[in-house]
Design an enzyme around this catalytic site. Structure first.
Site, PDB file in Angstrom:
ATOM      1  N   GLU A 328       0.804  -1.217   0.000  1.00  0.00           N
ATOM      2  CA  GLU A 328       0.000   0.000   0.000  1.00  0.00           C
ATOM      3  C   GLU A 328       0.845   1.278   0.000  1.00  0.00           C
ATOM      4  O   GLU A 328       0.661   2.160  -0.848  1.00  0.00           O
ATOM      5  CB  GLU A 328      -0.914   0.009   1.231  1.00  0.00           C
ATOM      6  CG  GLU A 328      -1.692   1.309   1.405  1.00  0.00           C
ATOM      7  CD  GLU A 328      -2.291   1.455   2.793  1.00  0.00           C
ATOM      8  OE1 GLU A 328      -3.087   2.380   2.984  1.00  0.00           O
ATOM      9  OE2 GLU A 328      -1.928   0.653   3.681  1.00  0.00           O
ATOM     10  N   LYS A 421      18.986 -15.678 -12.442  1.00  0.00           N
ATOM     11  CA  LYS A 421      18.983 -16.776 -11.468  1.00  0.00           C
ATOM     12  C   LYS A 421      18.103 -17.935 -11.914  1.00  0.00           C
ATOM     13  O   LYS A 421      18.105 -18.998 -11.282  1.00  0.00           O
ATOM     14  CB  LYS A 421      18.548 -16.251 -10.104  1.00  0.00           C
ATOM     15  CG  LYS A 421      19.547 -15.257  -9.515  1.00  0.00           C
ATOM     16  CD  LYS A 421      19.034 -14.618  -8.250  1.00  0.00           C
ATOM     17  CE  LYS A 421      20.091 -13.675  -7.667  1.00  0.00           C
ATOM     18  NZ  LYS A 421      20.439 -12.572  -8.591  1.00  0.00           N
ATOM     19  N   LYS A 433      11.248 -18.864 -10.882  1.00  0.00           N
ATOM     20  CA  LYS A 433      11.233 -17.956 -12.025  1.00  0.00           C
ATOM     21  C   LYS A 433      11.426 -18.709 -13.335  1.00  0.00           C
ATOM     22  O   LYS A 433      10.865 -18.330 -14.367  1.00  0.00           O
ATOM     23  CB  LYS A 433      12.314 -16.886 -11.869  1.00  0.00           C
ATOM     24  CG  LYS A 433      12.057 -15.899 -10.745  1.00  0.00           C
ATOM     25  CD  LYS A 433      10.775 -15.114 -10.953  1.00  0.00           C
ATOM     26  CE  LYS A 433      10.888 -14.096 -12.042  1.00  0.00           C
ATOM     27  NZ  LYS A 433       9.645 -13.276 -12.187  1.00  0.00           N
ATOM     28  N   ASN A 458      21.346  -8.487 -11.588  1.00  0.00           N
ATOM     29  CA  ASN A 458      21.092  -7.592 -10.459  1.00  0.00           C
ATOM     30  C   ASN A 458      20.954  -6.152 -10.924  1.00  0.00           C
ATOM     31  O   ASN A 458      21.573  -5.735 -11.903  1.00  0.00           O
ATOM     32  CB  ASN A 458      22.233  -7.689  -9.448  1.00  0.00           C
ATOM     33  CG  ASN A 458      22.260  -9.047  -8.772  1.00  0.00           C
ATOM     34  OD1 ASN A 458      21.853 -10.047  -9.361  1.00  0.00           O
ATOM     35  ND2 ASN A 458      22.722  -9.095  -7.552  1.00  0.00           N
ATOM     36  N   THR A 483      29.711 -12.461   1.277  1.00  0.00           N
ATOM     37  CA  THR A 483      29.610 -13.906   1.495  1.00  0.00           C
ATOM     38  C   THR A 483      30.868 -14.656   1.067  1.00  0.00           C
ATOM     39  O   THR A 483      31.279 -15.605   1.723  1.00  0.00           O
ATOM     40  CB  THR A 483      28.404 -14.471   0.733  1.00  0.00           C
ATOM     41  OG1 THR A 483      28.516 -14.122  -0.649  1.00  0.00           O
ATOM     42  CG2 THR A 483      27.109 -13.893   1.285  1.00  0.00           C
TER      43      THR A 483
END
Length: 664
Positions: A328, A421, A433, A458, A483
């Protein structure tokens, strides 16, 4: 005709006075130059027989040259902005005036009434006088503002002695609101060293920046090299930081077409500058032809990609634009933005969920869209590894529901936003996806609606991307967490992604999967280091970098297409496509969707993973996902009927899993 307002009258009167003043100065210059030409020719004593020809010649020159200057619109110019272009026009006007004047004088007085040298002297003197007056006017105006500015000016260097750098210097001199005292230029071309440009020297190359900064007490460096690449920009930032100076970026000349003055567009260096991505050039006519006058629906309109799609679509004059999303607050803000920036566009913010067929039915019946951009999706990889059912329900079943609604209500074009991905996925997000791509491909076979998918990587600055996360970590003093040191990703900007989606749609015939040119993959650790540099800090000294380990579902690198997907070029250099080899039809998809819905309702994660593996053979869930599937299967197992055992999950998946962790 409406009455002229008081400010307009004042402006008009001021304009008339200015033009009259310029005209009178030129008028006087023509008369004086004619007189001096005769005086020079006769060493200050004009013989009596030449007095009458002199008077006639001066009158002719005044009338003819004044008329030519009016025709060339030289009385309208603002001397503050006199340039080489204006100088050429002044010389051309004087030349034309002299030629016409000579013709008139010869006709009136005859060929032997005056020495020919007088004509040449008059032309030279008139050029010098009229052009010199304009240059003096510019110098006086610039000197007036430069010396009239109050406050402390910042000692500044301009990095880049090209067109942009010189244009910036002119702007800084003439704009009284910009408090920059330019000491000179820095340029990486050694041939420019010690060259004087507009009165300012090129003080050296980038390697000597530190010495120049200390010698000239420089506080700020303005980078004016719009064509620089990402690695070059990183090098400049490092040199500037090592020199102990602040820095700002100046846009390219092309960016100024839609913008304001150059000086007002000086900005901080952005991460996009470090990637060095070039502007996208669109075939706007083909996009406008497909969108103009049609109703367009964007699902996921409140997200980063969806909202940018709305902004880009609005430029092509659709009949109406419907932004559909379950969020919203961001949808409310998007509606306010669209109302402000595109007041003539009928933008309609609609709240709802794509998995609700009744909501989609109402939406389609009410607005009857001709084009659907389907951007609604769950996209955060680690989170979706923990919320498998939500990912399946939103990314697969939701896409199916939107596609069904589009077919039922005669939508002409359907564009789904996909991801890199989806190629050899190791995550639930990627697998869902990829199944969504299969759904789109299956519907293309049997319906008139044109279905296409657009796959890219990305997006810088999108919600949840690494850039805002890194910025928050840097603002908190670190550490920046990554990571894996070899983690790589493709990146593009939000506007670039949205624009290429529109371009792909305009060239789609139906059934294609479009793959956007993402350039070269970027190491995440390099991106983090560059962001630290942008913050004016030094990596590993001011801000440390920590490695936390690869998260569930992540790969060290992403791919844009499978080996068997033979990409072919399109009419746009940054878009390639392939037509998917798809054996599924709409009936099979319908049966699969019912199975998925049942598994979501039963919370049967193990069977769900097996079904995804069946649909996407290249899907390689990691060991953590397998353990989670087994654990969830045990926790939610139906005591009456357990569809599959943990052992079956391990035996089926272990034989087919080929983890993707290497870097090609």
């Amino acid at each position: 005709m409406p009455p002229v307002s008081l400010p307009s009258r004042r402006y008009t009167a001021k304009l008339i006075r200015h033009r009259a003043f310029v005209f009178l100065l030129d008028f006087a210059a023509f008369a004086l130059c004619g007189l001096i030409a005769f005086e020079l020719r006769f060493d200050g004593a004009v013989p009596a027989p030449y007095i009458h020809p002199m008077k006639v010649a001066i009158c002719v020159w005044i009338i003819v040259k004044s008329a030519v200057f009016i025709a060339y619109k030289l009385v309208r110019g603002n001397w503050r902005y006199t340039s080489t272009y204006d100088a050429v026009r002044v010389v051309a006007a004087n030349s034309m005036g002299s030629i016409v004047g000579v013709a008139v004088i010869l006709f009136v007085l005859g060929p032997w009434a005056m020495p020919r040298s007088v004509y040449i002297l008059d032309w030279i003197l008139a050029c010098l006088a009229t052009l010199g007056a304009r240059l003096i006017g510019r110098v006086v105006y610039t000197h007036r503002w430069t010396n009239g500015v109050e406050g402390v000016q910042t000692r500044t260097l301009i990095y880049g002695a090209g067109i942009a750098g010189q244009a910036l210097l002119r702007e800084l001199r003439e704009n009284q609101s910009l408090m920059y005292d330019v000491a000179g230029f820095i340029d990486d071309d050694p041939m420019k060293t010690r060259v004087i440009l507009q009165g300012k020297p090129v003080l050296g190359t980038g390697e000597s920046l530190g010495i120049v900064v200390r010698t000239h007490a420089i506080k700020k460096v303005l980078i004016a090299i719009p064509s620089t690449t990402g690695p070059q920009m990183v090098r400049i930032l490092k040199l500037t930081l090592e020199a102990g100076a602040e820095y700002k970026m100046v846009p390219g000349m092309g960016d100024l077409v839609e913008g304001a003055e150059l000086g007002k567009q000086i900005r901080d260096v952005a991460v996009e500058d470090l990637l060095g991505r070039k502007p996208v050039h669109l075939d706007q006519d083909s996009i406008r032809e497909r969108i103009q006058g049609k109703v367009v629906l964007v699902t996921g309109a409140a997200g980063s990609i969806g909202s940018e799609l709305c902004r880009q679509i609005a430029r092509f004059n659709p009949l109406a634009l419907i932004g559909f999303d379950a969020a919203e607050t961001p949808l409310f803000h998007l509606g306010g933005e669209m109302e402000k920036d595109f007041p003539d566009l009928g933008f309609h913010a609609e709240i709802g969920n794509i998995v609700r067929p009744d909501t989609l039915q109402r939406l389609m019946l009410h607005y009857q869209p001709a084009i659907v951009y389907h951007a609604a999706a769950y996209k955060h990889v680690p989170m979706m590894e923990k919320h498998v059912f939500a990912a399946v329900e939103n990314n697969i079943i939701g896409t199916w529901q939107v596609a069904r609604a589009a077919v039922r209500h005669g939508v002409e074009d359907f564009v789904m936003i996909s991801t890199d991905k989806a190629v050899r996925p190791t995550s639930i997000m990627g697998a869902t996806k990829r199944v969504a791509e299969l759904v789109i491909g299956a519907y293309q076979k049997e319906h008139s609606t044109k279905f296409v998918s657009v796959r890219f990587g990305n997006v810088l600055g999108s919600n949840g991307s690494v850039v805002p996360i890194f910025k928050d970590q840097i603002a908190a003093g670190g550490p920046v967490t990554i990571t894996h040191p070899e983690m790589r990703r493709y990146f593009m900007t939000i506007p670039e992604a949205a624009q290429l989606v529109l371009q792909a749609f305009s060239i789609g015939k139906g059934g294609e999967v479009f793959v956007l040119d993402m350039g070269d993959p970027v190491k995440i650790v390099d991106l983090a280091r560059n962001l630290i540099l942008l913050s004016g800090l030094q990596p590993d000294r001011d801000i440390t970098i920590q490695y936390t380990g690869v998260r569930p579902g992540e790969k060290l690198f992403e791919e844009l297409n499978l080996q068997h997907e033979h990409l072919v070029p399109t009419s746009h250099s940054k878009i390639r496509s392939y037509v998917g080899q798809q054996s599924l039809d709409a009936n099979e998809i319908r049966e699969i969707m019912h199975r998925l819905q049942a598994l979501v309702e039963q919370q049967d994660v193990a069977t769900l993973i097996m079904l995804l593996k069946e649909l996407v053979p290249s899907y390689s869930p990691g060991s953590k996902m397998l353990k989670a599937a087994i654990q969830l299967q045990a926790e939610h197992a139906n005591p009456v009927k357990i569809p599959v055992t943990a052992g079956q999950v391990e035996s089926v998946l272990a034989a087919t899993i080929t983890p993707v962790t290497r870097i090609n």
